[in-house]
Design a protein around this motif. Structure first.
Motif, short mmCIF file in Angstrom:
data_model
loop_
_atom_site.label_atom_id
_atom_site.label_comp_id
_atom_site.label_asym_id
_atom_site.label_seq_id
_atom_site.Cartn_x
_atom_site.Cartn_y
_atom_site.Cartn_z
N HIS A 111 0.75 -1.27 -0.09
CA HIS A 111 0.17 -0.01 0.09
C HIS A 111 0.85 1.38 0.11
N GLN A 112 1.84 1.23 0.81
CA GLN A 112 2.97 2.43 0.69
C GLN A 112 4.35 2.05 1.10
N TYR A 113 5.35 2.90 0.76
CA TYR A 113 6.57 2.77 1.14
C TYR A 113 7.17 3.88 1.98
N TRP A 114 8.42 3.66 2.44
CA TRP A 114 9.12 4.95 3.26
C TRP A 114 10.47 4.32 3.27
N LEU A 115 11.43 5.60 3.57
CA LEU A 115 12.85 5.07 3.68
C LEU A 115 13.41 5.53 5.25
N LEU A 116 14.03 4.61 5.56
CA LEU A 116 14.70 4.83 7.09
C LEU A 116 16.39 5.19 6.92
N PRO A 124 16.87 6.03 13.92
CA PRO A 124 16.49 6.28 12.38
C PRO A 124 15.73 7.53 12.23
N GLN A 125 16.19 8.17 10.85
CA GLN A 125 15.20 8.98 10.53
C GLN A 125 14.35 8.60 9.55
N ARG A 136 11.54 5.43 -6.47
CA ARG A 136 12.47 6.30 -6.58
C ARG A 136 12.10 7.48 -5.35
N ALA A 137 13.10 7.73 -4.54
CA ALA A 137 13.14 8.73 -3.64
C ALA A 137 14.17 9.68 -3.42
N GLU A 138 14.37 10.62 -2.96
CA GLU A 138 15.55 11.38 -2.42
C GLU A 138 15.72 11.58 -1.10
N TYR A 148 26.37 6.59 5.99
CA TYR A 148 25.02 6.26 6.44
C TYR A 148 24.43 5.00 6.12
N VAL A 149 23.42 4.45 6.48
CA VAL A 149 22.68 3.36 6.04
C VAL A 149 21.35 3.62 5.78
N VAL A 150 20.73 3.19 4.68
CA VAL A 150 19.37 3.64 4.13
C VAL A 150 18.77 2.23 3.96
N CYS A 151 17.47 1.99 4.39
CA CYS A 151 16.77 1.11 4.13
C CYS A 151 15.25 1.37 3.63
#
Length: 234
Positions: A111-116, A124-125, A136-138, A148-151
């Protein structure tokens, strides 16, 4: 008597009134014939659906809009949390202090995505929620020289996908997972300042070495060499 003309005529009339048996022949209705004419039996092909394509239309909508029958990839149950997405390319723009993150959808209803985003071992932010068509996101506000670590997290009505522990621990797991490490290179101005600082430090060390050398020379004096006279001849 059986040979009388009236009795024979009566028997002939009785047999003529008995219905004759007709052979059974299946009949195809007109609607079935029209359906066979409009929808010929053609092999189904995969729909034009790419899990990694940005702003990808859901496959069910592609099926409804397709003039011919097409197949969608299989998905897990809607009653289960989605599988983790697959992190793709992460392009860092050091001059602007941002990174462009790409990912691929899992084989699950989303249903949705987000980044950590982790910086160090703190909390995490969490980025804003993104709809299910986004791939795709910035990430903005990255510091030059930072690590950094991104998930990427996917969610539906049953829950959200799993991510490694805080701080990015556990990234040694399977390849093509939902997380990755990114390093922001120093900005050109930072490199210039570092070069100027190193040059200044070397110049100060050189001056200090020269001053120390001349101070020692003045304090202890320089050893004088005695002139050697030529030996007199016999």
């Amino acid at each position: 008597m059986l040979g009388s003309p009236g009795l024979l005529w009566l028997l002939a009339v009785s047999f003529s009134l008995v219905p004759r048996a007709q052979p059974f022949t299946p009949q195809v209705s007109e609607e079935e014939e029209e359906d066979e004419t409009l929808w010929p039996s053609l092999p189904a092909v995969p729909c034009d659906y790419d899990r990694c394509r940005h702003l990808q239309v859901p496959c069910q909508e592609l099926q409804r809009a397709s003039p011919t029958a097409c197949l969608c990839p299989g998905l897990s149950s809607l009653a289960q949390p989605p599988d983790p997405p697959r992190l793709g390319e992460v392009r860092v723009v050091a001059e602007a202090g941002l990174a462009v993150v790409h990912w691929c959808a899992p084989s699950s209803p989303v249903h949705q995505y987000w980044l950590l985003l982790w910086e160090g071992s703190g909390a995490p932010q969490k980025g804003p929620p993104l709809n299910s068509t986004v791939r795709r996101a910035e990430l903005k506000g990255l510091k030059p020289g930072g690590a950094y670590v991104v998930c990427v997290v996917a969610a539906n009505g049953a829950g959200e996908s799993s991510v490694p522990k805080a701080g990015g621990e556990g990234l040694e797991g399977p390849a093509f997972g939902p997380c990755g490490r990114l390093a922001v290179p120093p900005s050109p101005q930072t490199l210039v300042h570092a070069a100027v600082g190193v040059g200044t430090a070397l110049a100060l060390l050189s001056c200090a070495a020269l001053v120390w050398h001349f101070c020692l020379r003045q304090r202890w004096g320089c050893p004088r060499r005695t002139a050697t006279r030529p030996a007199a001849g016999l």
